[in-house]
Scaffold this motif. Structure first.
Motif, PDB file in Angstrom:
ATOM      1  N   LYS A  20       0.825  -1.205   0.000  1.00 49.73           N
ATOM      2  CA  LYS A  20       0.000   0.000   0.000  1.00 49.73           C
ATOM      3  C   LYS A  20       0.860   1.256   0.000  1.00 49.73           C
ATOM      4  CE  LYS A  20      -3.885   2.223   0.503  1.00 49.73           C
ATOM      5  NZ  LYS A  20      -4.773   2.391  -0.602  1.00 49.73           N
ATOM      6  N   THR A  21       0.502   2.171  -0.866  1.00 51.89           N
ATOM      7  CA  THR A  21       1.129   3.489  -0.861  1.00 51.89           C
ATOM      8  C   THR A  21       0.017   4.532  -0.770  1.00 51.89           C
ATOM      9  OG1 THR A  21       1.143   3.663  -3.263  1.00 51.89           O
ATOM     10  CG2 THR A  21       3.131   2.771  -2.235  1.00 51.89           C
ATOM     11  N   TYR A  22       0.372   5.653  -0.194  1.00 49.14           N
ATOM     12  CA  TYR A  22      -0.559   6.770  -0.060  1.00 49.14           C
ATOM     13  C   TYR A  22       0.078   7.970  -0.742  1.00 49.14           C
ATOM     14  CZ  TYR A  22      -2.439   3.829   3.630  1.00 49.14           C
ATOM     15  OH  TYR A  22      -2.961   2.777   4.325  1.00 49.14           O
ATOM     16  N   GLN A  23      -0.632   8.581  -1.669  1.00 49.52           N
ATOM     17  CA  GLN A  23      -0.158   9.788  -2.318  1.00 49.52           C
ATOM     18  C   GLN A  23      -1.030  10.944  -1.867  1.00 49.52           C
ATOM     19  OE1 GLN A  23       0.286   9.304  -6.542  1.00 49.52           O
ATOM     20  NE2 GLN A  23       1.487   7.450  -6.301  1.00 49.52           N
ATOM     21  N   PHE A  24      -0.377  12.010  -1.436  1.00 47.95           N
ATOM     22  CA  PHE A  24      -1.096  13.191  -0.964  1.00 47.95           C
ATOM     23  C   PHE A  24      -0.172  14.393  -1.119  1.00 47.95           C
ATOM     24  CE2 PHE A  24       1.147  11.172   2.405  1.00 47.95           C
ATOM     25  CZ  PHE A  24       1.660  12.173   3.208  1.00 47.95           C
ATOM     26  N   GLY A  25      -0.710  15.479  -1.660  1.00 43.17           N
ATOM     27  CA  GLY A  25       0.128  16.644  -1.918  1.00 43.17           C
ATOM     28  C   GLY A  25       1.369  16.208  -2.700  1.00 43.17           C
ATOM     29  N   TYR A  27       3.678  14.337  -1.609  1.00 47.96           N
ATOM     30  CA  TYR A  27       4.237  13.192  -0.885  1.00 47.96           C
ATOM     31  C   TYR A  27       3.686  11.847  -1.347  1.00 47.96           C
ATOM     32  CZ  TYR A  27       5.830  16.701   2.397  1.00 47.96           C
ATOM     33  OH  TYR A  27       6.441  17.793   2.962  1.00 47.96           O
ATOM     34  N   ARG A  28       4.494  10.822  -1.086  1.00 48.15           N
ATOM     35  CA  ARG A  28       4.068   9.436  -1.246  1.00 48.15           C
ATOM     36  C   ARG A  28       4.626   8.644  -0.074  1.00 48.15           C
ATOM     37  NH1 ARG A  28       6.729   7.465  -5.687  1.00 48.15           N
ATOM     38  NH2 ARG A  28       7.899   5.924  -4.540  1.00 48.15           N
ATOM     39  N   LEU A  36       8.795   7.799   3.564  1.00 48.13           N
ATOM     40  CA  LEU A  36       8.034   8.919   3.021  1.00 48.13           C
ATOM     41  C   LEU A  36       8.905   9.583   1.964  1.00 48.13           C
ATOM     42  CD1 LEU A  36       5.477  10.730   3.224  1.00 48.13           C
ATOM     43  CD2 LEU A  36       6.770  12.128   4.854  1.00 48.13           C
ATOM     44  N   LEU A  37       8.316   9.829   0.807  1.00 50.89           N
ATOM     45  CA  LEU A  37       9.018  10.489  -0.291  1.00 50.89           C
ATOM     46  C   LEU A  37       8.331  11.806  -0.613  1.00 50.89           C
ATOM     47  CD1 LEU A  37       9.249   7.360  -2.599  1.00 50.89           C
ATOM     48  CD2 LEU A  37      11.110   8.300  -1.251  1.00 50.89           C
ATOM     49  N   ARG A  38       9.137  12.828  -0.923  1.00 51.54           N
ATOM     50  CA  ARG A  38       8.617  14.085  -1.452  1.00 51.54           C
ATOM     51  C   ARG A  38       9.080  14.116  -2.895  1.00 51.54           C
ATOM     52  NH1 ARG A  38      11.777  18.239   0.038  1.00 51.54           N
ATOM     53  NH2 ARG A  38      11.552  17.661   2.216  1.00 51.54           N
ATOM     54  N   GLY A  39       8.150  13.966  -3.813  1.00 50.42           N
ATOM     55  CA  GLY A  39       8.532  13.749  -5.202  1.00 50.42           C
ATOM     56  C   GLY A  39       9.202  12.386  -5.289  1.00 50.42           C
ATOM     57  N   PRO A  42      13.665  10.759  -0.853  1.00 48.83           N
ATOM     58  CA  PRO A  42      13.282  10.318   0.492  1.00 48.83           C
ATOM     59  C   PRO A  42      13.314  11.480   1.483  1.00 48.83           C
ATOM     60  CG  PRO A  42      15.242   9.145  -0.296  1.00 48.83           C
ATOM     61  CD  PRO A  42      14.879  10.163  -1.322  1.00 48.83           C
ATOM     62  N   VAL A  43      12.397  11.457   2.408  1.00 45.64           N
ATOM     63  CA  VAL A  43      12.312  12.468   3.453  1.00 45.64           C
ATOM     64  C   VAL A  43      12.978  11.911   4.706  1.00 45.64           C
ATOM     65  CG1 VAL A  43      10.700  13.711   4.949  1.00 45.64           C
ATOM     66  CG2 VAL A  43      10.175  13.423   2.528  1.00 45.64           C
ATOM     67  N   ALA A  44      13.793  12.742   5.357  1.00 43.16           N
ATOM     68  CA  ALA A  44      14.470  12.328   6.585  1.00 43.16           C
ATOM     69  C   ALA A  44      13.475  12.399   7.745  1.00 43.16           C
ATOM     70  CB  ALA A  44      15.685  13.209   6.852  1.00 43.16           C
ATOM     71  N   LEU A  45      12.675  11.347   7.859  1.00 44.26           N
ATOM     72  CA  LEU A  45      11.663  11.255   8.905  1.00 44.26           C
ATOM     73  C   LEU A  45      11.813   9.877   9.523  1.00 44.26           C
ATOM     74  CD1 LEU A  45       9.353  13.113   9.886  1.00 44.26           C
ATOM     75  CD2 LEU A  45       7.836  11.891   8.360  1.00 44.26           C
ATOM     76  N   GLY A  46      11.876   9.825  10.830  1.00 45.70           N
ATOM     77  CA  GLY A  46      12.076   8.559  11.522  1.00 45.70           C
ATOM     78  C   GLY A  46      10.956   7.557  11.279  1.00 45.70           C
TER      79      GLY A  46
END
Length: 121
Positions: A20-25, A27-28, A36-39, A42-46
């Motif tokens: 499952k992936t979620y796309q919003f704004g 982000y994915r 979490l990816l922005r475009g 990868p986003v540096a989020l724990g």
């Protein structure tokens, strides 16, 4: 619905939809990889913050109690509420930095949080 039942049902959904992936704004969120990816970056989020975001996205628009979020991200562990607050703040910082929007996660004082950003697809 009790927090325990909500967490169990969320875990069942998560386990059955591993890809499952979620796309919003911009982000994915890749639930199986807990990233979490922005475009395409990868986003540096724990990991815990990503798991909390996944829980909120799965219940988009609906309130999720602090207890349910804690059990979802820290199953079986006794932690301080401040741990949850720190992770939610990290998600909000990313949203402010990456999308210019901090209000995608609403606070329900002394009750919990809810995702109120762009509808996830």
């Amino acid at each position: 619905m009790s927090s325990e039942i909500l967490v169990k049902s969320l875990r069942m959904v998560s386990n059955h939809q591993m890809a499952k992936t979620y796309q919003f704004g911009p982000y994915r969120l890749d639930a199986s990889a807990k990233t979490l990816l922005r475009g395409s970056e990868p986003v540096a989020l724990g990991r815990r913050a990503v798991v909390l975001l996944q829980c909120l996205l799965e219940q988009a628009g609906m309130p999720v109690s602090q207890e349910a979020l804690i059990e979802f991200a820290w199953p079986g562990l006794a932690i301080e509420d401040s741990n949850l607050t720190v992770q939610i703040a990290a998600i909000r910082r990313e949203f402010e930095h990456g999308a210019g929007e901090i209000n995608w996660i609403g606070t329900l004082p002394r009750r919990g949080y809810r995702y109120i950003g762009p509808p996830p697809k």
